[in-house]
Design an enzyme around this catalytic site. Structure first.
Site, PDB file in Angstrom:
ATOM      1  N   ASN A  53     -13.662   9.466  -0.475  1.00 44.66           N
ATOM      2  CA  ASN A  53     -14.221   8.511  -1.436  1.00 44.66           C
ATOM      3  C   ASN A  53     -14.094   7.068  -0.941  1.00 44.66           C
ATOM      4  OD1 ASN A  53     -14.655  10.701  -3.182  1.00 44.66           O
ATOM      5  ND2 ASN A  53     -12.608  10.492  -4.068  1.00 44.66           N
ATOM      6  N   HIS A  72      -9.959  14.274   1.732  1.00 40.67           N
ATOM      7  CA  HIS A  72      -9.525  15.382   0.871  1.00 40.67           C
ATOM      8  C   HIS A  72     -10.005  16.701   1.454  1.00 40.67           C
ATOM      9  CE1 HIS A  72      -8.596  13.019  -2.872  1.00 40.67           C
ATOM     10  NE2 HIS A  72      -9.431  12.155  -2.321  1.00 40.67           N
ATOM     11  N   CYS A 113       0.398   3.571   3.009  1.00 35.83           N
ATOM     12  CA  CYS A 113       1.053   3.065   4.226  1.00 35.83           C
ATOM     13  C   CYS A 113       2.509   3.516   4.231  1.00 35.83           C
ATOM     14  CB  CYS A 113       1.005   1.539   4.286  1.00 35.83           C
ATOM     15  SG  CYS A 113      -0.506   0.873   5.007  1.00 35.83           S
ATOM     16  N   CYS A 152       0.842  -1.202   0.000  1.00 39.09           N
ATOM     17  CA  CYS A 152       0.000   0.000   0.000  1.00 39.09           C
ATOM     18  C   CYS A 152       0.879   1.256   0.000  1.00 39.09           C
ATOM     19  CB  CYS A 152      -0.936  -0.009   1.208  1.00 39.09           C
ATOM     20  SG  CYS A 152      -1.843   1.537   1.382  1.00 39.09           S
ATOM     21  N   HIS A 201      -3.472   1.307   8.557  1.00 40.94           N
ATOM     22  CA  HIS A 201      -4.161   1.026   7.303  1.00 40.94           C
ATOM     23  C   HIS A 201      -5.632   0.666   7.550  1.00 40.94           C
ATOM     24  CE1 HIS A 201      -4.600  -0.216   3.092  1.00 40.94           C
ATOM     25  NE2 HIS A 201      -5.552  -0.985   3.610  1.00 40.94           N
ATOM     26  N   ASP A 215      -1.632  16.977  -1.906  1.00 44.08           N
ATOM     27  CA  ASP A 215      -1.962  15.991  -2.937  1.00 44.08           C
ATOM     28  C   ASP A 215      -1.025  16.201  -4.130  1.00 44.08           C
ATOM     29  OD1 ASP A 215      -4.862  14.321  -3.740  1.00 44.08           O
ATOM     30  OD2 ASP A 215      -3.419  14.800  -5.323  1.00 44.08           O
ATOM     31  N   GLY A 249     -15.175   6.971  -6.823  1.00 45.89           N
ATOM     32  CA  GLY A 249     -13.973   7.719  -7.195  1.00 45.89           C
ATOM     33  C   GLY A 249     -12.739   7.384  -6.380  1.00 45.89           C
ATOM     34  N   HIS A 265      -8.315   8.109   3.434  1.00 45.76           N
ATOM     35  CA  HIS A 265      -7.805   9.486   3.407  1.00 45.76           C
ATOM     36  C   HIS A 265      -8.952  10.461   3.181  1.00 45.76           C
ATOM     37  CE1 HIS A 265      -7.677   7.914  -0.697  1.00 45.76           C
ATOM     38  NE2 HIS A 265      -7.952   9.152  -1.094  1.00 45.76           N
ATOM     39  N   HIS A 269      -6.608   3.202   0.841  1.00 44.26           N
ATOM     40  CA  HIS A 269      -6.125   3.449   2.205  1.00 44.26           C
ATOM     41  C   HIS A 269      -6.829   4.733   2.620  1.00 44.26           C
ATOM     42  CE1 HIS A 269      -2.588   3.947   5.209  1.00 44.26           C
ATOM     43  NE2 HIS A 269      -3.330   5.039   5.344  1.00 44.26           N
TER      44      HIS A 269
HETATM   45  P1  AMP Z   1      -8.938   9.011  -4.130  1.00 42.38           P
HETATM   46  O1  AMP Z   1      -9.243   9.080  -5.602  1.00 42.38           O
HETATM   47  O2  AMP Z   1      -9.998   9.603  -3.265  1.00 42.38           O
HETATM   48  O3  AMP Z   1      -8.567   7.606  -3.715  1.00 42.38           O
HETATM   49  O4  AMP Z   1      -7.691   9.957  -3.914  1.00 42.38           O
HETATM   50  C1  AMP Z   1      -6.384   9.600  -4.170  1.00 42.38           C
HETATM   51  C2  AMP Z   1      -5.608  10.881  -4.195  1.00 42.38           C
HETATM   52  O5  AMP Z   1      -4.271  10.592  -3.865  1.00 42.38           O
HETATM   53  C3  AMP Z   1      -5.597  11.582  -5.565  1.00 42.38           C
HETATM   54  O6  AMP Z   1      -6.091  12.908  -5.407  1.00 42.38           O
HETATM   55  C4  AMP Z   1      -4.121  11.544  -5.957  1.00 42.38           C
HETATM   56  O7  AMP Z   1      -3.723  12.696  -6.644  1.00 42.38           O
HETATM   57  C5  AMP Z   1      -3.425  11.409  -4.626  1.00 42.38           C
HETATM   58  N1  AMP Z   1      -2.130  10.743  -4.654  1.00 42.38           N
HETATM   59  C6  AMP Z   1      -1.821   9.567  -5.227  1.00 42.38           C
HETATM   60  N2  AMP Z   1      -0.517   9.257  -5.016  1.00 42.38           N
HETATM   61  C7  AMP Z   1      -0.009  10.261  -4.262  1.00 42.38           C
HETATM   62  C8  AMP Z   1       1.268  10.535  -3.715  1.00 42.38           C
HETATM   63  N3  AMP Z   1       2.299   9.707  -3.908  1.00 42.38           N
HETATM   64  N4  AMP Z   1       1.445  11.675  -3.002  1.00 42.38           N
HETATM   65  C9  AMP Z   1       0.410  12.522  -2.817  1.00 42.38           C
HETATM   66  N5  AMP Z   1      -0.839  12.316  -3.297  1.00 42.38           N
HETATM   67  C10 AMP Z   1      -1.033  11.217  -4.019  1.00 42.38           C
HETATM   68 ZN    ZN Z   2      -2.270   1.455   3.600  1.00 44.71          ZN
END
Ligand code: AMP
Ligand code: ZN
Length: 138
Positions: free
Chosen positions: A88, A103, A9, A6, A48, A32, A94, A101, A99
């Protein structure tokens, strides 16, 4: 528990570098990598959890309390006109990183971000049925 494959993680626990603006025992707050708007922030749990169904209520509470602190700091720094707090769950909703998170998406007059939907409708019958079945599960 950490999941070996992950990416969040690895980021949350500092194995992969990130643009971190805050961290404590439970959370990492970072920019992001593909921001919807200037200053788009993510709050990651260090543990996680795949999604909202897995996270425990105490951690979720702490997370939202932290979100309010971060949102105020963002507003001050970014001078944004509004903010969407979004989380999401599932591909259809979406989610792309599985993992947990949150926004924090600053909004600016004239930006092209779309997080609205056409308003639907509900019948009295459906309302009654949904209230009854949901109440039972809480
Ligand atoms: P979601 O679509 O809600 O799962 O959001 C995933 C978010 O993680 C997206 O907005 C990506 O731009 C962001 N993302 C993916 N990889 C990374 C990373 N390595 N560092 C920072 N943000 C990331
Ligand atoms: Zn994770």
């Amino acid at each position: 528990m950490k999941k070996e494959d992950c990416i969040f993680c690895k980021i949350a626990n500092g194995e992969i570098p990130s643009a971190t603006i805050f961290e404590d025992r439970d959370f990492r707050v970072m920019l992001d990598i593909g921001p919807a708007t200037r200053g788009h922030v993510l709050i990651l749990t260090k543990e996680h959890y795949d999604n909202i169904y897995e996270i425990d209520a105490e951690t979720a509470g702490k997370l939202f309390s932290l979100a309010s602190v971060i949102a105020r700091a963002m507003k001050k720094v970014l001078n944004c006109d509004g903010m969407n707090i979004l989380q999401n769950n599932g591909t259809v909703a979406g989610q792309t990183v599985f993992h947990f998170h949150l926004h924090l998406i600053p909004r600016y007059e004239g930006d092209q971000v779309q997080v609205t939907w056409p308003q639907g409708s509900i019948t009295e019958e459906e309302k009654e049925e949904l209230v009854k079945s949901m109440k039972k599960e809480i």
